[in-house]
Design a protein around this motif. Structure first.
Motif, short mmCIF file in Angstrom:
data_model
loop_
_atom_site.label_atom_id
_atom_site.label_comp_id
_atom_site.label_asym_id
_atom_site.label_seq_id
_atom_site.Cartn_x
_atom_site.Cartn_y
_atom_site.Cartn_z
N ILE A 236 0.82 -1.21 0.00
CA ILE A 236 0.00 0.00 0.00
C ILE A 236 0.85 1.27 0.00
O ILE A 236 0.61 2.17 -0.82
CB ILE A 236 -0.98 -0.01 1.18
CG1 ILE A 236 -1.94 -1.21 1.07
CG2 ILE A 236 -1.78 1.29 1.23
CD1 ILE A 236 -2.80 -1.19 -0.17
N PRO A 237 1.86 1.42 0.88
CA PRO A 237 2.69 2.63 0.81
C PRO A 237 3.41 2.79 -0.52
O PRO A 237 3.57 3.91 -1.02
CB PRO A 237 3.68 2.44 1.97
CG PRO A 237 2.99 1.53 2.92
CD PRO A 237 2.20 0.60 2.06
N LEU A 242 3.94 5.71 -5.68
CA LEU A 242 3.99 5.70 -7.14
C LEU A 242 2.80 6.43 -7.74
O LEU A 242 2.94 7.15 -8.74
CB LEU A 242 4.03 4.25 -7.63
CG LEU A 242 5.30 3.46 -7.30
CD1 LEU A 242 5.16 2.01 -7.75
CD2 LEU A 242 6.53 4.08 -7.95
N ALA A 243 1.62 6.26 -7.15
CA ALA A 243 0.44 6.94 -7.68
C ALA A 243 0.53 8.45 -7.48
O ALA A 243 0.05 9.22 -8.31
CB ALA A 243 -0.82 6.40 -7.00
N ALA A 244 1.15 8.89 -6.37
CA ALA A 244 1.30 10.32 -6.13
C ALA A 244 2.23 10.98 -7.13
O ALA A 244 2.16 12.19 -7.35
CB ALA A 244 1.81 10.56 -4.71
N ALA A 245 3.09 10.17 -7.74
CA ALA A 245 4.03 10.72 -8.73
C ALA A 245 3.40 10.92 -10.10
O ALA A 245 4.03 11.51 -10.98
CB ALA A 245 5.24 9.79 -8.85
N ILE A 246 2.17 10.47 -10.29
CA ILE A 246 1.50 10.64 -11.59
C ILE A 246 1.01 12.08 -11.71
O ILE A 246 0.24 12.54 -10.86
CB ILE A 246 0.31 9.66 -11.72
CG1 ILE A 246 0.80 8.21 -11.59
CG2 ILE A 246 -0.40 9.86 -13.04
CD1 ILE A 246 -0.31 7.19 -11.60
N PRO A 247 1.41 12.81 -12.72
CA PRO A 247 0.94 14.19 -12.87
C PRO A 247 -0.57 14.26 -13.07
O PRO A 247 -1.17 13.42 -13.74
CB PRO A 247 1.69 14.68 -14.12
CG PRO A 247 2.86 13.76 -14.26
CD PRO A 247 2.41 12.43 -13.73
N LEU A 248 -1.18 15.28 -12.48
CA LEU A 248 -2.64 15.43 -12.58
C LEU A 248 -3.07 15.82 -13.99
O LEU A 248 -4.25 15.68 -14.33
CB LEU A 248 -3.11 16.49 -11.58
CG LEU A 248 -2.87 16.16 -10.10
CD1 LEU A 248 -3.33 17.33 -9.23
CD2 LEU A 248 -3.58 14.88 -9.70
N GLY A 336 -8.74 5.60 -4.09
CA GLY A 336 -8.60 6.92 -4.69
C GLY A 336 -7.22 7.21 -5.24
O GLY A 336 -6.92 8.36 -5.58
N ILE A 337 -6.36 6.19 -5.35
CA ILE A 337 -5.01 6.40 -5.87
C ILE A 337 -4.80 5.65 -7.18
O ILE A 337 -3.67 5.57 -7.67
CB ILE A 337 -3.94 5.95 -4.84
CG1 ILE A 337 -4.13 4.48 -4.48
CG2 ILE A 337 -4.01 6.81 -3.60
CD1 ILE A 337 -3.09 3.93 -3.53
#
Length: 396
Positions: A236-237, A242-248, A336-337
């Protein structure tokens, strides 16, 4: 009992004259040998005898056909909203309409809705109105779409004869969107992400596992340490990072492939270890030694001699890995990620439904996507177990 047998190329077919049951004749000069049956036919024959696995395989095929023809099968587009039908309950099919004189006539339809006021919660609710009839039909005209993004069409397999009439076979969500249509579209994304993810994991697992088991030594040690590091990472972490690194600003298609890569990066280790173990057991077998003495290169030994003998086992392992990918995508999207609207997947549908009002007043928003995930995962598991048993050379 007297028995007379005749053999030979010139003596005619084998025959038996006896008081007992007759032996079916064989063609002249021909013999029957199980050695003539290839390994794939043996696996297929054993698989067909497993009824549970065959039923599971039929369900898997059906789900992929639903995903392939999602635009045609869905009565409406996934993003079409009708706020006047927010949280409308599911409608059931009816085949006959009762006339005023008491007789009935055939009319394929669903019942309409009527609005009631919940005096406790102070909000309107929809209930099925038995007096309203919404005729439905097959191959009806509806919202225009491009089948597979190539063929412009406006025909849908099923839908209301009047496009303005409400038809929510599995209910409506908080924006009045058809849950059935969104579930059909979500089948394409959730089922395909499993295949794409497993394909990438298959390449990594087979290549690295083959190299590790064939060469051994420091190469084996290095690859096994990499596998241990990847396996030891908290899932999970790692997904969160990795998901947070995806540009919006990325498009949904780009996000889809990135999520697939993220899921694949954690799914290849078990396959690599299994392939490595098989290579360690087979690299000293007689057929490998004979091929090496015949001058075969190392690449030919790996891909033409050893790896083909593992094909059936690899297919069984891959089949069991697909549901893991589906659950991983569903979990990411639910948290949500993962995938986000406007992309529609089973995980996105579950993520949209995680609020108290949905659980209290519209439980179908959670039931149908959850049921789809459960059916898909169980089908893959049953089919994978059957394929693994059929590919086992020691199982009679």
């Amino acid at each position: 009992m007297s028995t007379h047998e005749t053999f030979g190329a010139h003596a005619g077919p084998l025959h038996t004259v006896a008081d007992g049951p007759s032996i079916s004749p064989l063609k002249q000069g021909k013999t029957v040998s199980t050695a003539a049956i290839g390994p794939w036919r043996l696996v297929a024959g054993k698989l067909v005898r497993q009824k549970v696995a065959m039923v599971a395989g039929a369900i898997i095929l059906f789900l992929y056909l639903v995903g392939l023809f999602a635009e045609f099968l869905a009565p409406a587009l996934p993003m079409t909203s009708r706020p006047q039908y927010t949280y409308a309950p599911p409608q059931g099919f009816s085949f006959f309409v009762e006339k005023p004189d008491g007789s009935s006539e055939f009319n394929f339809h669903v019942k309409g809705y009527k609005v009631e006021i919940d005096k406790v919660a102070l909000r309107r609710t929809f209930v099925v109105d038995e007096t309203k009839v919404v005729p439905i039909g097959f191959f009806v005209k509806g919202a225009a779409y491009d089948l597979w993004g190539l063929i412009p069409m406006n025909r849908h397999l099923i839908g209301p004869l009047n496009q303005n009439d409400p038809m929510y076979l599995l209910g409506a969500d908080r924006l009045g969107r058809d849950v059935f249509s969104r579930l059909v579209y979500g089948t394409r994304v959730s089922m395909s992400i499993g295949l794409v993810g497993v394909a990438m994991s298959l390449i990594l697992g087979v290549v690295l596992g083959s190299i590790s088991g064939f060469y051994g030594g420091w190469v084996d040690t290095l690859i096994q340490r990499v596998i241990e590091v990847v396996s030891a990472m908290p899932t999970i972490p790692l997904w969160l990072g990795l998901a947070a690194a995806i540009p919006l600003t990325w498009s949904p298609v780009n996000v889809y492939f990135v999520i697939t890569i993220i899921v694949s990066l954690l799914g290849w280790t078990s396959l690599a270890r299994e392939v490595r173990g098989r290579f360690l057991a087979l690299r000293s077998e007689d057929f490998v030694v004979a091929a090496r003495l015949d001058g075969s290169s190392e690449a030919r030994l790996i891909f033409r001699h050893i790896l083909p003998s593992l094909t059936s086992h690899i297919l069984a392992v891959v089949t069991l890995a697909v549901p893991t990918m589906i659950v991983a995508e569903t979990s990411l999207s639910f948290l949500g990620i993962g995938l986000k609207p406007p992309v529609v997947s089973w995980g996105v549908l579950l993520q949209d439904a995680q609020n108290i009002r949905t659980v209290a007043t519209a439980p179908w928003l959670l039931i149908w996507p959850s049921l789809a995930v459960v059916v898909a995962v169980l089908s893959f598991n049953f089919f994978g177990d059957g394929l693994r048993d059929a590919a086992d050379p020691y199982d009679n």
